[in-house]
Design a protein around this motif. Sequence first.
Motif, PDB file in Angstrom:
ATOM      1  N   ALA A 199      96.254  38.264  20.302  1.00 34.83           N
ATOM      2  CA  ALA A 199      96.941  38.869  21.450  1.00 34.83           C
ATOM      3  C   ALA A 199      97.772  37.826  22.200  1.00 34.83           C
ATOM      4  O   ALA A 199      98.891  38.110  22.641  1.00 34.83           O
ATOM      5  N   VAL A 200      97.236  36.619  22.346  1.00 36.88           N
ATOM      6  CA  VAL A 200      97.993  35.552  23.013  1.00 36.88           C
ATOM      7  C   VAL A 200      99.212  35.181  22.166  1.00 36.88           C
ATOM      8  O   VAL A 200     100.323  35.033  22.693  1.00 36.88           O
ATOM      9  N   GLU A 201      99.023  35.046  20.852  1.00 37.89           N
ATOM     10  CA  GLU A 201     100.148  34.726  19.964  1.00 37.89           C
ATOM     11  C   GLU A 201     101.266  35.762  20.080  1.00 37.89           C
ATOM     12  O   GLU A 201     102.447  35.419  20.079  1.00 37.89           O
ATOM     13  N   GLU A 202     100.872  37.032  20.162  1.00 38.73           N
ATOM     14  CA  GLU A 202     101.851  38.124  20.220  1.00 38.73           C
ATOM     15  C   GLU A 202     102.411  38.344  21.626  1.00 38.73           C
ATOM     16  O   GLU A 202     103.310  39.154  21.807  1.00 38.73           O
ATOM     17  N   GLY A 203     101.865  37.627  22.611  1.00 37.56           N
ATOM     18  CA  GLY A 203     102.313  37.816  23.993  1.00 37.56           C
ATOM     19  C   GLY A 203     101.962  39.198  24.515  1.00 37.56           C
ATOM     20  O   GLY A 203     102.658  39.746  25.367  1.00 37.56           O
ATOM     21  N   ASP A 204     100.863  39.768  24.029  1.00 36.78           N
ATOM     22  CA  ASP A 204     100.442  41.122  24.390  1.00 36.78           C
ATOM     23  C   ASP A 204      99.489  41.058  25.588  1.00 36.78           C
ATOM     24  O   ASP A 204      98.266  40.966  25.430  1.00 36.78           O
ATOM     25  N   PHE A 205     100.064  41.117  26.782  1.00 37.08           N
ATOM     26  CA  PHE A 205      99.264  40.979  27.993  1.00 37.08           C
ATOM     27  C   PHE A 205      98.233  42.100  28.133  1.00 37.08           C
ATOM     28  O   PHE A 205      97.114  41.861  28.582  1.00 37.08           O
ATOM     29  N   LEU A 212      90.557  42.399  26.692  1.00 38.53           N
ATOM     30  CA  LEU A 212      89.520  41.615  26.031  1.00 38.53           C
ATOM     31  C   LEU A 212      88.623  40.847  27.004  1.00 38.53           C
ATOM     32  O   LEU A 212      87.623  40.265  26.588  1.00 38.53           O
ATOM     33  N   TRP A 213      88.980  40.848  28.293  1.00 37.94           N
ATOM     34  CA  TRP A 213      88.172  40.161  29.310  1.00 37.94           C
ATOM     35  C   TRP A 213      87.263  41.165  30.013  1.00 37.94           C
ATOM     36  O   TRP A 213      87.645  42.314  30.237  1.00 37.94           O
ATOM     37  N   LEU A 214      86.083  40.712  30.402  1.00 38.78           N
ATOM     38  CA  LEU A 214      85.137  41.565  31.124  1.00 38.78           C
ATOM     39  C   LEU A 214      85.747  42.112  32.410  1.00 38.78           C
ATOM     40  O   LEU A 214      86.513  41.421  33.086  1.00 38.78           O
ATOM     41  N   THR A 215      85.372  43.335  32.730  1.00 36.01           N
ATOM     42  CA  THR A 215      85.733  43.944  34.005  1.00 36.01           C
ATOM     43  C   THR A 215      84.438  44.217  34.768  1.00 36.01           C
ATOM     44  O   THR A 215      83.358  44.273  34.161  1.00 36.01           O
ATOM     45  N   PRO A 216      84.503  44.419  36.078  1.00 40.91           N
ATOM     46  CA  PRO A 216      83.287  44.789  36.813  1.00 40.91           C
ATOM     47  C   PRO A 216      82.639  46.049  36.236  1.00 40.91           C
ATOM     48  O   PRO A 216      81.423  46.135  36.140  1.00 40.91           O
ATOM     49  N   ALA A 217      83.442  47.016  35.806  1.00 41.42           N
ATOM     50  CA  ALA A 217      82.901  48.250  35.227  1.00 41.42           C
ATOM     51  C   ALA A 217      82.103  47.961  33.949  1.00 41.42           C
ATOM     52  O   ALA A 217      81.106  48.633  33.675  1.00 41.42           O
ATOM     53  N   ASP A 218      82.543  46.950  33.155  1.00 44.35           N
ATOM     54  CA  ASP A 218      81.807  46.578  31.951  1.00 44.35           C
ATOM     55  C   ASP A 218      80.394  46.130  32.278  1.00 44.35           C
ATOM     56  O   ASP A 218      79.486  46.242  31.458  1.00 44.35           O
ATOM     57  N   ARG A 253      89.106  37.861  37.605  1.00 46.69           N
ATOM     58  CA  ARG A 253      90.100  38.462  36.710  1.00 46.69           C
ATOM     59  C   ARG A 253      91.524  38.182  37.157  1.00 46.69           C
ATOM     60  O   ARG A 253      92.385  37.908  36.329  1.00 46.69           O
ATOM     61  N   GLY A 254      91.787  38.236  38.454  1.00 51.48           N
ATOM     62  CA  GLY A 254      93.149  38.020  38.944  1.00 51.48           C
ATOM     63  C   GLY A 254      93.688  36.661  38.534  1.00 51.48           C
ATOM     64  O   GLY A 254      94.768  36.556  37.958  1.00 51.48           O
ATOM     65  N   GLU A 255      92.927  35.603  38.845  1.00 52.02           N
ATOM     66  CA  GLU A 255      93.379  34.242  38.522  1.00 52.02           C
ATOM     67  C   GLU A 255      93.485  34.019  37.022  1.00 52.02           C
ATOM     68  O   GLU A 255      94.455  33.435  36.534  1.00 52.02           O
ATOM     69  N   VAL A 256      92.473  34.476  36.290  1.00 48.18           N
ATOM     70  CA  VAL A 256      92.459  34.247  34.844  1.00 48.18           C
ATOM     71  C   VAL A 256      93.624  34.968  34.174  1.00 48.18           C
ATOM     72  O   VAL A 256      94.381  34.373  33.396  1.00 48.18           O
ATOM     73  N   LEU A 257      93.801  36.243  34.483  1.00 50.53           N
ATOM     74  CA  LEU A 257      94.869  37.005  33.833  1.00 50.53           C
ATOM     75  C   LEU A 257      96.252  36.530  34.270  1.00 50.53           C
ATOM     76  O   LEU A 257      97.189  36.516  33.471  1.00 50.53           O
ATOM     77  N   ARG A 258      96.378  36.104  35.501  1.00 50.95           N
ATOM     78  CA  ARG A 258      97.656  35.549  35.967  1.00 50.95           C
ATOM     79  C   ARG A 258      98.014  34.298  35.150  1.00 50.95           C
ATOM     80  O   ARG A 258      99.163  34.085  34.787  1.00 50.95           O
ATOM     81  N   SER A 259      97.012  33.489  34.817  1.00 52.07           N
ATOM     82  CA  SER A 259      97.280  32.278  34.033  1.00 52.07           C
ATOM     83  C   SER A 259      97.820  32.636  32.648  1.00 52.07           C
ATOM     84  O   SER A 259      98.742  31.992  32.148  1.00 52.07           O
ATOM     85  N   TYR A 260      97.257  33.669  32.036  1.00 52.41           N
ATOM     86  CA  TYR A 260      97.755  34.075  30.716  1.00 52.41           C
ATOM     87  C   TYR A 260      99.151  34.677  30.815  1.00 52.41           C
ATOM     88  O   TYR A 260      99.989  34.453  29.936  1.00 52.41           O
ATOM     89  N   ALA A 261      99.413  35.416  31.874  1.00 50.10           N
ATOM     90  CA  ALA A 261     100.762  35.961  32.067  1.00 50.10           C
ATOM     91  C   ALA A 261     101.772  34.820  32.188  1.00 50.10           C
ATOM     92  O   ALA A 261     102.856  34.873  31.594  1.00 50.10           O
TER      93      ALA A 261
END
Length: 167
Positions: free
Chosen positions: A21-27, A33-39, A68-76
């Motif tokens: 997903a990172v290789e493909e730039g698929d945000f 693929l990251w845990l959510t509070p609901a998980d 999640r905000g900080e982590v996903l922002r870094s990947y974006a």
Amino acid sequence: MSAPHTDVEEVEAANTAFYQAVEEGDFEAVSGLWLTPADLGVDETYHDPADAGVISCVHPGWPVLTGRGEVLRSYALIMANTDYIQFFLTDVHVSVTGDTALVTCTENILSGGPAPTGGDELGPLVGQLVVATNVFRRTPSGWKLWSHHGSPVLAGEDEQDGEEPPS
């Protein structure tokens, strides 16, 4: 096939999906693929999702990112500023205990940015060696990342010359 063997295969598949997903730039895929509070069964009405089952990430040379905000922002940011990236994973080891899995691997990364002339072609490709630890949690929808930690491997002077390091 035994359940432990199946778990290892499922974790390996989740780990591979993350890098793909990172290789493909698929945000969207990276986010999924990251845990959510609901998980984790956390009712966000009564709990701050940032405090529940906090995910974390350490990119080489970066401080610890949590939530999640900080982590996903870094990947974006990484995906928006990287024209090409490919991971060749080696030394992959998976360990599963209950609902938690640990994956260690070496990320042989090949990446490139825009060409120095500003054209459409890629600039010079750069290789980087990173050792990574990925921690996964089992959820009703499959294995999801709880933590990623990448640390650069610095080549010694002898290794840069193509010689084996002294033992």
